[in-house]
Design a protein around this motif. Structure first.
Motif, short mmCIF file in Angstrom:
data_model
loop_
_atom_site.label_atom_id
_atom_site.label_comp_id
_atom_site.label_asym_id
_atom_site.label_seq_id
_atom_site.Cartn_x
_atom_site.Cartn_y
_atom_site.Cartn_z
N THR A 167 36.43 -8.80 14.87
CA THR A 167 36.12 -8.29 16.20
C THR A 167 36.00 -9.43 17.21
OG1 THR A 167 33.79 -8.25 15.52
CG2 THR A 167 35.00 -6.16 15.44
N ASP A 299 30.97 -2.51 20.18
CA ASP A 299 31.37 -1.17 19.76
C ASP A 299 30.81 -0.09 20.69
OD1 ASP A 299 32.82 0.24 17.53
OD2 ASP A 299 30.91 1.31 17.47
N ARG A 302 33.16 -0.29 24.07
CA ARG A 302 34.62 -0.34 24.06
C ARG A 302 35.20 1.01 24.50
NH1 ARG A 302 36.85 2.15 19.52
NH2 ARG A 302 35.29 2.71 17.96
N LYS A 304 37.11 3.99 23.87
CA LYS A 304 37.48 4.64 22.62
C LYS A 304 38.70 5.55 22.77
CE LYS A 304 32.80 4.39 20.71
NZ LYS A 304 32.29 3.45 21.72
N SER A 311 38.19 0.32 16.54
CA SER A 311 36.96 -0.06 15.86
C SER A 311 37.28 -0.96 14.67
CB SER A 311 36.22 1.19 15.37
OG SER A 311 36.98 1.83 14.33
N GLU A 354 26.32 -3.34 15.83
CA GLU A 354 27.51 -3.99 15.25
C GLU A 354 27.41 -4.07 13.73
OE1 GLU A 354 30.39 -5.05 16.83
OE2 GLU A 354 29.55 -3.98 18.55
N ALA A 357 28.28 -0.77 12.44
CA ALA A 357 29.73 -0.57 12.53
C ALA A 357 30.43 -1.27 11.38
CB ALA A 357 30.25 -1.10 13.88
#
Length: 534
Positions: A167, A299, A302, A304, A311, A354, A357
């Motif tokens: 990421t 995340d 962002r 989507k 992701s 994060e 995620a």
């Protein structure tokens, strides 16, 4: 032994899931019978664990950048409450890693990544080179004997496919240690390289122009500003002001494509989530997905939509599909890099989100292992280093981990459960009150659960700094039991190579022979006796 492990794996996972489901249903009024029953279930699951001593066909290494023990604990509570677990906390084998550099007690990410991938510790802010190379010493980094091979090199030499997903920028500290050899992690492009480094290639050029970068099958992350001179800027894809910006006229994304076309290789260049979802996996062998000028967005923020950034879970899923086409297997490194970025800025809520995620990305791999019955896949989850995040204040069970945890007995002002040892001026946030007293803001007057809230810090600095504490390593699959104690960080590369019979542990390596279980046991006992006598 591998066949036996396949039959035992499913019951173990089922018992683990039952434990989580039961514990999640409890309230705070459990009696002794409830706790004892839960412990017996956990004991039953532990007794069913069997070592998988087979050879690893595939190896997946997850690196939660900055994901120290307190981050894991806080993220667990954030995602699943005190009783729950993150995906990798179900793994049957756990150990600890010492993260110090060859020259520093508290490390940085490039040098720790070097240890994880190559099996050799290096110096602060260097990557892919041994400790004979000091930071900024370009000439030393050019010496062949100082340049380290790692799991990525060894996998390619064995005919396996390789890839990495991050990421962060694809040229950032952790991924750069996979394919580059550099004396400063900040040399991501030519802009910030001093005249004394004129003979050294920047990290981005090493990725596109040199081996093993040219042979990496899957590359996904951010970092367009380090690869290309011409950029499109906008509020949804800003420049990363903490990094360099290429200015030498090179367009390395186009150079990557031209290299693959010249060699007749099936390839795809991706720029957003739509490209990722529409890519024909069966007709694509090489993937370059650059989804941001700098790092990918957090995340929570962002875009989507199909026009946005994917992701970590989705990138990992596609990477597995591309790499698993190789019958000889693959090596994949997945970095949850924005955990570290959030910590550096003092945003605990973002760091926990994060981490959650990344747990989702781990679960994606576990689901693939289960669906495809790939019990020959070694999955490891660890961190390169920790951050100085503390959990304190005696909050009640069930309290929001991002909430107020207590009240200071010195000044009577509340404080949050999560605090940092160091931070920037936004986090420090103290002022001078009457009679020269130090006044700390009352966090109970603001929303401390917001993604925009800076946790308070004890010491002001440019940012929140790394911590030097040990980090956990979680493993499942072939030879996962080799993580069982306190280990040096560079041990991870040796376990991966040994499990997959790669590099120094390949049958053709000319080594004196692979260690056998009995030999390892005897050696462990002897070492323990010697240590005891000392």
């Amino acid at each position: 032994m591998l066949a036996t492990s396949r039959h035992l794996r499913a019951p173990l996972l089922i018992v683990s899931c039952l434990l989580v489901q039961r514990s999640a249903a409890r309230d705070t009024n459990e009696g002794a019978d409830s706790w004892n029953a839960a412990a017996r279930e956990e004991l039953t699951a532990a007794l069913r664990v069997r070592w998988n001593e087979g050879q690893a066909r595939n190896v997946v290494l997850f690196v939660g950048d900055g994901m120290g023990p307190s981050t894991v604990t806080a993220a667990r509570i954030y995602r699943a409450k005190e009783e729950g677990r993150l995906a990798f906390e179900h793994f049957p084998h756990v150990g600890l890693l010492k993260t110090y550099n060859a020259d520093r007690q508290v490390p940085d990410s490039a040098s720790t990544a070097t240890a994880l991938f190559s099996g050799v510790k290096g110096n602060y802010k260097t990557g892919g080179v041994d400790q004979s190379v000091q930071m900024d010493d370009c000439e030393a980094s050019l010496r062949p004997e100082a340049r380290l091979k790692n799991m990525l090199h060894w996998a390619i030499e064995a005919g396996k496919d390789t890839g990495f997903v991050t990421t962060t920028r694809v040229t950032h500290a952790t991924p750069s240690a996979l394919y580059a050899h550099h004396a400063n992690r900040n040399w991501e492009c030519e802009q910030r390289m001093p005249a004394s480094a004129s003979r050294c290639k920047d990290i981005a050029r090493q990725l596109v122009e040199d081996e093993p970068g040219r042979s990496i099958k899957v590359i996904m992350g951010g970092g367009r500003q380090c690869l290309n001179t011409n950029l499109t800027l906008g509020p949804s894809d800003p420049l990363d002001t903490w990094s360099c910006r290429r200015q030498d006229g090179r367009e390395l994304v186009s150079a990557w494509r031209q290299d693959k076309e010249a060699r007749g290789l099936r390839h795809a260049v991706l720029a957003n989530t739509r490209d990722l979802r529409q890519m024909d996996v069966d007709d694509t062998d090489y993937v370059l997905g650059i989804f941001a000028n700098g790092h990918l967005m957090y995340d929570f923020e962002r875009d989507k939509s199909p026009d946005g950034m994917p992701s970590l879970k989705e990138m990992t899923s596609v990477a597995i599909k591309v790499l698993s086409k190789n019958e000889k297997g693959f090596f994949l490194m997945v970095e949850g890099g924005m955990i570290d970025m959030a910590h550096h800025r003092g945003y605990a809520s973002r760091a926990l989100n994060e981490t959650a995620a990344m747990s989702d990305a781990v679960q994606e791999v576990l689901d693939w292992v289960r669906l495809m019955d790939r019990t020959d896949t070694l999955v490891i989850v660890t961190s390169d280093h920790a951050h100085a995040l503390s959990i304190n204040g005696y909050p009640a069970r069930g309290n929001d981990i991002l909430g107020v945890g207590g009240r200071s007995k010195a000044d009577g002002v509340p404080f949050t459960t999560l605090t940092y040892a160091t931070g920037d001026l936004h986090a420090y946030n103290y002022s001078v009150g009457p009679n020269g007293t130090v006044v700390r803001p009352d966090p109970s007057t603001v929303d401390t659960t917001s993604f925009h809230y800076h946790q308070q810090a004890a010491i002001t600095s440019d940012e929140a700094h790394h911590a030097g504490v040990d980090v956990a390593v979680y493993a499942t699959g072939p030879m996962a039991h080799l993580f069982h104690s306190l280990h040096e960080q560079n041990y991870v590369a040796h376990v991966m190579a040994y499990a997959a019979r790669l590099g120094p542990y390949a049958p053709s390596s000319g080594a004196r022979g692979l260690p056998q279980a009995g030999t390892v046991l005897v050696a462990t006992v002897v070492c323990a006796l010697v240590t005891f006598r000392l």
